[in-house]
Design an enzyme around this catalytic site. Structure first.
Site, PDB file in Angstrom:
ATOM      1  N   ASP A  87       2.322   1.896   3.328  1.00 34.42           N
ATOM      2  CA  ASP A  87       3.313   0.958   3.877  1.00 34.42           C
ATOM      3  C   ASP A  87       4.722   1.482   3.597  1.00 34.42           C
ATOM      4  O   ASP A  87       5.646   1.272   4.386  1.00 34.42           O
ATOM      5  CB  ASP A  87       3.219  -0.424   3.221  1.00 34.42           C
ATOM      6  CG  ASP A  87       1.857  -1.057   3.379  1.00 34.42           C
ATOM      7  OD1 ASP A  87       1.179  -0.772   4.376  1.00 34.42           O
ATOM      8  OD2 ASP A  87       1.475  -1.850   2.491  1.00 34.42           O
ATOM      9  N   HIS A 122       0.887  -1.172   0.000  1.00 36.38           N
ATOM     10  CA  HIS A 122       0.000   0.000   0.000  1.00 36.38           C
ATOM     11  C   HIS A 122       0.926   1.223   0.000  1.00 36.38           C
ATOM     12  O   HIS A 122       2.022   1.164   0.580  1.00 36.38           O
ATOM     13  CB  HIS A 122      -0.830   0.111   1.281  1.00 36.38           C
ATOM     14  CG  HIS A 122      -1.755  -1.035   1.554  1.00 36.38           C
ATOM     15  ND1 HIS A 122      -1.348  -2.184   2.174  1.00 36.38           N
ATOM     16  CD2 HIS A 122      -3.078  -1.175   1.321  1.00 36.38           C
ATOM     17  CE1 HIS A 122      -2.395  -3.001   2.310  1.00 36.38           C
ATOM     18  NE2 HIS A 122      -3.449  -2.417   1.793  1.00 36.38           N
TER      19      HIS A 122
END
Ligand code: XUL
Ligand code: CO
Length: 461
Positions: free
Chosen positions: A129, A126
């Protein structure tokens, strides 16, 4: 912003044939672990593969090509053991920097060292992240761009590739009422900005795919919800994302990852059937396929195989998120996969559908809260990879050497000729079915033979 022209200069699509090269950062985070290699079933070294032999040919393709393993950044690098009842249990050394960009680089150093020591060919992330979001859209875009530049170097040095990217549209408080389905337009626009930036990142890194998991695209109560309007917004939002990405050179596949609930009470992307209906209705099936997750399937009251088959039958099975639920509760526990009987049945569906491509097997799975050693991360992935490798071998043998296919074909033999075949071809009417029934009389009962099929699967494990 990342430009499409910049992307074209770096050809990350050149698949390196050899094993990924180990890439560490300025200091090693896993100094005690060497490259994980195949040692065979007799090995008692827990840091080796017993079954995953990446160059072993199975029905014309290497295991590596069949399985296309990916490490999930969010669980493996970011998971600190926190749960609803308590804070972190793990202090991973790469999660300590206070400067967001330094923290992002440390995490990426750890990520590539881990992925390359494991020998996984892909990873997934993501946007959030890679690096924490900033207070403004522009600042967040800049941060992500910096991380993309760093990731490019790492990908180039290692040969590791990006299986898919995605945007986290569910953690920030602004998304509490949804992202693309939020009743407030300004929140939807924020989600648009985030998806644009995550798409730029995915394109620049040569991502094979881009995932939409509708974390909060659903409702908590129908009383305050205009479902029709929200779903229409989602259809339009996805079309805008598709158009933007295609215009900027994205040739990969978009995926929707169905899940019925959690975090919302009800999610619009409930299961494969609901998502396929949605994609057809909004004319998105040409660009979108499905990313099927084991624990999401079971949360929806299905088996994993059912969801795979539903996707495959629509020509939309492309990728999976590998994990498993817990049979004693109904949550999304995201445990690492380890059930060979279950996964052999899944691999039967995947192999019969022609395999996973351009997707792969992404370990959307997390260590248990009380697993706190660095080597636990390796054990979890090694066992997951070995389980899939064994299941691949068993499923391939079942398809090549056993009567499995012939039995199923025989079960439908009455449709292969005569009036059965005419019915399938559209050549019969309800009256002609009636005439057949009159002439044929009561059908002879035929056993479904489920137990025999189960015995057959077990024999090949
Ligand atoms: C949540 C889940 C996500 C998606 C990506 O249940 O599976 O991690 O895979 O957003
Ligand atoms: Co997932």
């Amino acid at each position: 912003m990342i430009s499409a022209t910049l992307e074209k200069k770096v050809d990350f699509n050149q698949v390196k044939k050899e094993r990924v090269a180990i890439v560490t950062g300025p200091k090693a985070f896993f100094p005690a672990v060497e490259r994980i290699v195949f040692e065979g079933p007799a090995s008692d070294n827990p840091l080796s593969f017993c079954y995953y032999d990446e160059n072993k040919i199975v029905n014309g393709k290497t295991m590596k090509e069949h399985l296309r393993f990916a490490v999930a950044y969010w669980h493996t690098l970011c998971g600190d053991g926190v749960d609803m009842f308590g804070g972190p249990t793990r202090q991973w050394p790469w999660l300590s920097a206070s400067d967001p960009l330094q923290a992002g680089r440390d995490k990426m150093d750890a990520a590539f060292e881990f992925i390359t020591k494991l020998g996984a060919p892909f990873y997934c992330f993501h946007d959030t992240d890679l690096v924490d979001q900033a207070a403004t859209v522009k600042e967040s875009e800049k941060r992500l761009q910096a991380m993309v530049d760093y990731a490019k170097e790492k990908q180039k040095a290692s040969g590791v590739q990006l299986l898919w990217g995605t945007a986290n549209l569910f953690s920030h408080a602004r998304y509490m009422n949804g992202a693309a389905t939020n009743p407030e337009f300004s929140v939807l626009a924020q989600a648009g900005a985030q998806v644009k930036s995550a798409l730029d990142a995915t394109i620049a890194l040569g991502g094979k795919g881009y995932v939409f998991w509708g974390g909060r695209e659903g409702y908590m109560s129908l009383l305050n919800t205009n479902m029709k309007r929200e779903v229409e917004h989602l259809g339009r939002f996805l079309a805008l994302a598709r158009d933007y990405a295609r215009k900027n050179g994205f040739t990969g596949t978009f995926y929707i990852e169905p899940k019925p609930m959690e975090p919302t009470k009800h999610q619009y992307d409930f299961d494969a059937a609901a998502v396929l209906n949605f994609l057809r209705h909004y004319d998105l099936l040409g660009d979108f396929k499905l990313n099927i997750e084991v624990n999401h399937a079971t949360l929806a009251g299905h088996t994993f195989q059912h969801e795979l088959q539903a996707a495959a039958d629509a020509g939309a099975l492309a990728s999976i998120d590998a994990n498993r639920g817990d049979y004693q509760n109904g949550w999304d526990t995201d445990e690492f996969p380890m059930d060979i009987f279950e996964l052999t049945q899944a691999m039967l569906v995947i192999l019969e559908a022609g395999g996973l491509k351009p997707g792969g097997i992404n370990f959307d799975a997390k260590l248990r809260r009380n697993s706190i050693d660095l080597t636990d991360l390796f054990a979890a992935h090694i066992n997951g990879m070995d389980t899939f490798a064994r299941s691949l071998l068993a499923a391939d043998k079942l398809l090549q050497n056993s009567p499995y296919r012939a039995w199923r074909k025989e079960r439908y033999a009455s449709f292969d000729s005569g009036d059965g075949a005419r019915f399938e071809a559209g050549g019969m009417t309800l009256e002609s079915l009636r005439d057949f029934a009159v002439q044929n009389g009561e059908p002879v009962p035929k056993s479904g033979k489920q137990e025999l099929y189960e015995m057959l699967i077990n024999k090949y494990l």
